[in-house]
Design a protein around this motif. Structure first.
Motif, PDB file in Angstrom:
ATOM      1  N   VAL A  34       0.844  -1.200   0.000  1.00  0.00           N
ATOM      2  CA  VAL A  34       0.000   0.000   0.000  1.00  0.00           C
ATOM      3  C   VAL A  34       0.883   1.255   0.000  1.00  0.00           C
ATOM      4  N   SER A  35       0.564   2.209  -0.879  1.00  0.00           N
ATOM      5  CA  SER A  35       1.303   3.476  -0.951  1.00  0.00           C
ATOM      6  C   SER A  35       0.331   4.642  -0.997  1.00  0.00           C
ATOM      7  N   PHE A  36       0.583   5.653  -0.188  1.00  0.00           N
ATOM      8  CA  PHE A  36      -0.212   6.882  -0.253  1.00  0.00           C
ATOM      9  C   PHE A  36       0.530   7.975   0.512  1.00  0.00           C
ATOM     10  N   SER A  37       0.038   9.203   0.401  1.00  0.00           N
ATOM     11  CA  SER A  37       0.618  10.279   1.193  1.00  0.00           C
ATOM     12  C   SER A  37      -0.502  11.171   1.724  1.00  0.00           C
ATOM     13  N   ILE A  38      -0.214  11.857   2.822  1.00  0.00           N
ATOM     14  CA  ILE A  38      -1.191  12.767   3.436  1.00  0.00           C
ATOM     15  C   ILE A  38      -0.562  14.154   3.539  1.00  0.00           C
ATOM     16  N   PRO A  39      -1.070  15.128   2.771  1.00  0.00           N
ATOM     17  CA  PRO A  39      -0.543  16.493   2.894  1.00  0.00           C
ATOM     18  C   PRO A  39      -0.904  17.103   4.248  1.00  0.00           C
ATOM     19  N   GLU A  40      -0.049  17.986   4.726  1.00  0.00           N
ATOM     20  CA  GLU A  40      -0.263  18.633   6.018  1.00  0.00           C
ATOM     21  C   GLU A  40      -1.604  19.365   6.046  1.00  0.00           C
ATOM     22  N   GLY A  41      -2.318  19.212   7.167  1.00  0.00           N
ATOM     23  CA  GLY A  41      -3.582  19.927   7.347  1.00  0.00           C
ATOM     24  C   GLY A  41      -4.776  19.274   6.678  1.00  0.00           C
ATOM     25  N   GLU A  42      -4.565  18.107   6.071  1.00  0.00           N
ATOM     26  CA  GLU A  42      -5.659  17.440   5.356  1.00  0.00           C
ATOM     27  C   GLU A  42      -6.092  16.148   6.042  1.00  0.00           C
ATOM     28  N   THR A  43      -7.257  15.652   5.605  1.00  0.00           N
ATOM     29  CA  THR A  43      -7.746  14.356   6.063  1.00  0.00           C
ATOM     30  C   THR A  43      -7.713  13.364   4.916  1.00  0.00           C
ATOM     31  N   LEU A  44      -7.026  12.250   5.148  1.00  0.00           N
ATOM     32  CA  LEU A  44      -7.146  11.138   4.211  1.00  0.00           C
ATOM     33  C   LEU A  44      -8.180  10.173   4.773  1.00  0.00           C
ATOM     34  N   GLY A  45      -9.231   9.923   4.014  1.00  0.00           N
ATOM     35  CA  GLY A  45     -10.231   8.940   4.405  1.00  0.00           C
ATOM     36  C   GLY A  45      -9.845   7.579   3.837  1.00  0.00           C
ATOM     37  N   LEU A  46      -9.733   6.580   4.720  1.00  0.00           N
ATOM     38  CA  LEU A  46      -9.411   5.223   4.273  1.00  0.00           C
ATOM     39  C   LEU A  46     -10.665   4.379   4.446  1.00  0.00           C
ATOM     40  N   VAL A  47     -11.229   3.942   3.322  1.00  0.00           N
ATOM     41  CA  VAL A  47     -12.515   3.252   3.377  1.00  0.00           C
ATOM     42  C   VAL A  47     -12.405   1.854   2.777  1.00  0.00           C
ATOM     43  N   GLY A  48     -13.191   0.927   3.304  1.00  0.00           N
ATOM     44  CA  GLY A  48     -13.210  -0.431   2.783  1.00  0.00           C
ATOM     45  C   GLY A  48     -14.020  -1.302   3.716  1.00  0.00           C
ATOM     46  N   GLU A  49     -14.382  -2.487   3.220  1.00  0.00           N
ATOM     47  CA  GLU A  49     -15.176  -3.390   4.051  1.00  0.00           C
ATOM     48  C   GLU A  49     -14.364  -3.860   5.253  1.00  0.00           C
ATOM     49  N   SER A  50     -15.061  -4.369   6.241  1.00  0.00           N
ATOM     50  CA  SER A  50     -14.411  -4.907   7.416  1.00  0.00           C
ATOM     51  C   SER A  50     -13.453  -6.031   6.999  1.00  0.00           C
ATOM     52  N   GLY A  51     -12.263  -6.026   7.563  1.00  0.00           N
ATOM     53  CA  GLY A  51     -11.273  -7.053   7.240  1.00  0.00           C
ATOM     54  C   GLY A  51     -10.365  -6.692   6.078  1.00  0.00           C
ATOM     55  N   LEU A 231      -9.199  -5.959   0.536  1.00  0.00           N
ATOM     56  CA  LEU A 231      -8.373  -7.139   0.760  1.00  0.00           C
ATOM     57  C   LEU A 231      -6.864  -6.819   0.773  1.00  0.00           C
ATOM     58  N   GLY A 232      -6.498  -5.842   1.558  1.00  0.00           N
ATOM     59  CA  GLY A 232      -5.081  -5.537   1.758  1.00  0.00           C
ATOM     60  C   GLY A 232      -4.457  -4.617   0.738  1.00  0.00           C
ATOM     61  N   SER A 233      -5.211  -4.256  -0.317  1.00  0.00           N
ATOM     62  CA  SER A 233      -4.627  -3.410  -1.360  1.00  0.00           C
ATOM     63  C   SER A 233      -5.473  -2.173  -1.611  1.00  0.00           C
ATOM     64  N   LEU A 234      -4.838  -1.112  -2.081  1.00  0.00           N
ATOM     65  CA  LEU A 234      -5.608   0.053  -2.493  1.00  0.00           C
ATOM     66  C   LEU A 234      -6.124  -0.171  -3.912  1.00  0.00           C
ATOM     67  N   MET A 235      -7.397   0.165  -4.103  1.00  0.00           N
ATOM     68  CA  MET A 235      -8.020   0.064  -5.422  1.00  0.00           C
ATOM     69  C   MET A 235      -7.991   1.419  -6.122  1.00  0.00           C
ATOM     70  N   GLU A 236      -8.173   2.494  -5.318  1.00  0.00           N
ATOM     71  CA  GLU A 236      -8.288   3.828  -5.901  1.00  0.00           C
ATOM     72  C   GLU A 236      -7.925   4.880  -4.867  1.00  0.00           C
ATOM     73  N   PHE A 237      -7.398   6.009  -5.373  1.00  0.00           N
ATOM     74  CA  PHE A 237      -6.992   7.094  -4.474  1.00  0.00           C
ATOM     75  C   PHE A 237      -7.056   8.414  -5.232  1.00  0.00           C
ATOM     76  N   CYS A 238      -7.819   9.376  -4.716  1.00  0.00           N
ATOM     77  CA  CYS A 238      -7.872  10.695  -5.350  1.00  0.00           C
ATOM     78  C   CYS A 238      -8.588  11.661  -4.428  1.00  0.00           C
TER      79      CYS A 238
END
Ligand SMILES: Nc1ncnc2c1ncn2[C@@H]1O[C@H](COP(=O)(O)OP(=O)(O)O)[C@@H](O)[C@H]1O
Ligand SMILES: [Mg+2]
Length: 322
Positions: A34-51, A231-238
């Motif tokens: 998994v790769s992503f970044s969070i800019p200062e002062g922002e909220t990254l929402g991480l969403v997905g089914e349980s597990g 399932l452990g991987s990012l599908m989309e990010f924007c």
């Protein structure tokens, strides 16, 4: 400037077999690159089914779990292998609020002590009165009253308890807070109040958040950018608007269709998404992790893992069909 950057993060939990002499029977691939970044002062929402591995990601960012591999940078520096001094500093800058405010507050301590305890450790030079003043300010900031200071957690409702947990997280003036399903245990009407409180505090203190939830309506309310995990991987990010206007991944599209209308927060969408269960992370499907439930899956999807790539400006996706 990114406050957090995560590169190819992985976490495998060994499955142990046997009672006396443990042998490893396999691995749970809870987070699988998994790769992503969070800019200062922002909220990254991480969403997905349980597990899907969301809490495991959060716990690695908090240093509660050591990744199997990959990199976590905080303000450009790796958080794996800090010196004791750096570790202390990291602990005061990064805080957390979890789902269950019933379990996370010590039932034997009064609210003032629960909130102020961190200061005793982190700022031993403070006098009693100074700690008291800071605690009172913190309580007011989250909407608690002076007279709440000497009460015990069981005297409060779920929403009020979560306010106590938030005050405790904020008392050391953190820069980055991991919020793991912080409103999932609350009534719908209370959820909205707590979400707004998180937003107000963020604006006032210029905080950065990783906000974890299985509920896309909640994520939509709070996030600047959204990462969709399966399932452990990012599908989309924007960014948020782009995700809702222009979802590229079939999984994201299915998640969006499942948002209850009219807009209602708090409804569990996980069983409405698409037919079939989320496969086991012990033996995940070959190719694209989502192929067993994807209406568009082809032979390529069943055999070749799609690359994580920037399909448009700032819009990342892992799908052969895009
Ligand atoms: N300590 C652990 N040991 C073994 N498996 C674990 C452990 N923690 C989590 N898992 C497994 O890793 C997967 C992801 O879990 P988690 O990160 O809690 O998902 P989420 O927060 O998205 O619901 C699940 O299959 C879960 O059972
Ligand atoms: Mg979780």
């Amino acid at each position: 400037m990114n406050i957090v950057e995560v590169k190819d993060l992985r976490m495998c939990f060994p499955i142990l077999k046997g009672v006396l002499f443990h042998s490893v029977a396999g691995y749970v691939k809870a987070v699988d690159g998994v790769s992503f970044s969070i800019p200062e002062g922002e909220t990254l929402g991480l969403v997905g089914e349980s597990g899907s591995g969301k809490s495991t990601v959060g716990n690695m960012l908090l240093r509660l779990l050591k990744p199997t591999s990959g990199e976590i940078l905080y303000r450009g520096r790796s958080i794996l292998g800090l010196s004791p001094q750096e570790e202390r500093e990291f602990r005061s800058r990064v805080q957390m609020v979890f789902q269950n405010p019933f379990a996370s507050l010590n039932p034997r301590m009064i609210v003032g002590d629960i909130i102020g305890r961190v200061l005793r450790v982190q700022r031993p030079e403070l006098k009693r009165d100074e700690v008291r003043d800071l605690v009172l300010n913190g309580m007011q900031e989250v909407g608690l009253k002076v007279e709440h200071m000497t009460r015990y957690p069981h005297e409060f409702s779920g929403g009020q308890r979560q306010r106590i947990a938030i005050a405790r997280a904020l008392i050391s003036s953190p820069e980055f807070v991991v919020l793991d399903e912080p409103t999932s245990a609350l009534d719908v009407s209370v959820q909205a109040q707590i979400l707004n409180l998180f937003k107000d505090i963020q604006k006032k203190r210029h905080l950065s958040y990783l906000f974890i939830s299985h509920n896309l309506s909640v994520i939509r309310h709070i996030s600047h950018r959204i990462a969709v995990m399966y399932l452990g991987s990012l599908m989309e990010f924007c960014d948020r608007q782009e995700l809702f206007r222009n979802p590229l991944h079939p999984y994201t599209q299915a998640l969006l269709r499942s948002i209850p209308k009219p807009y209602v927060t708090g409804e569990d969408i996980s069983d409405k998404i698409i037919k079939g269960d989320i496969p086991s992370p012990i033996d995940p499907p070959a190719g694209c992790r989502f192929n067993t439930r994807c209406p568009q899956a082809t032979d390529e999807c069943r055999s070749v893992r799609p690359q994580w790539r920037e399909a448009r400006d700032g819009h990342w996706v892992a799908c052969h069909q895009v």
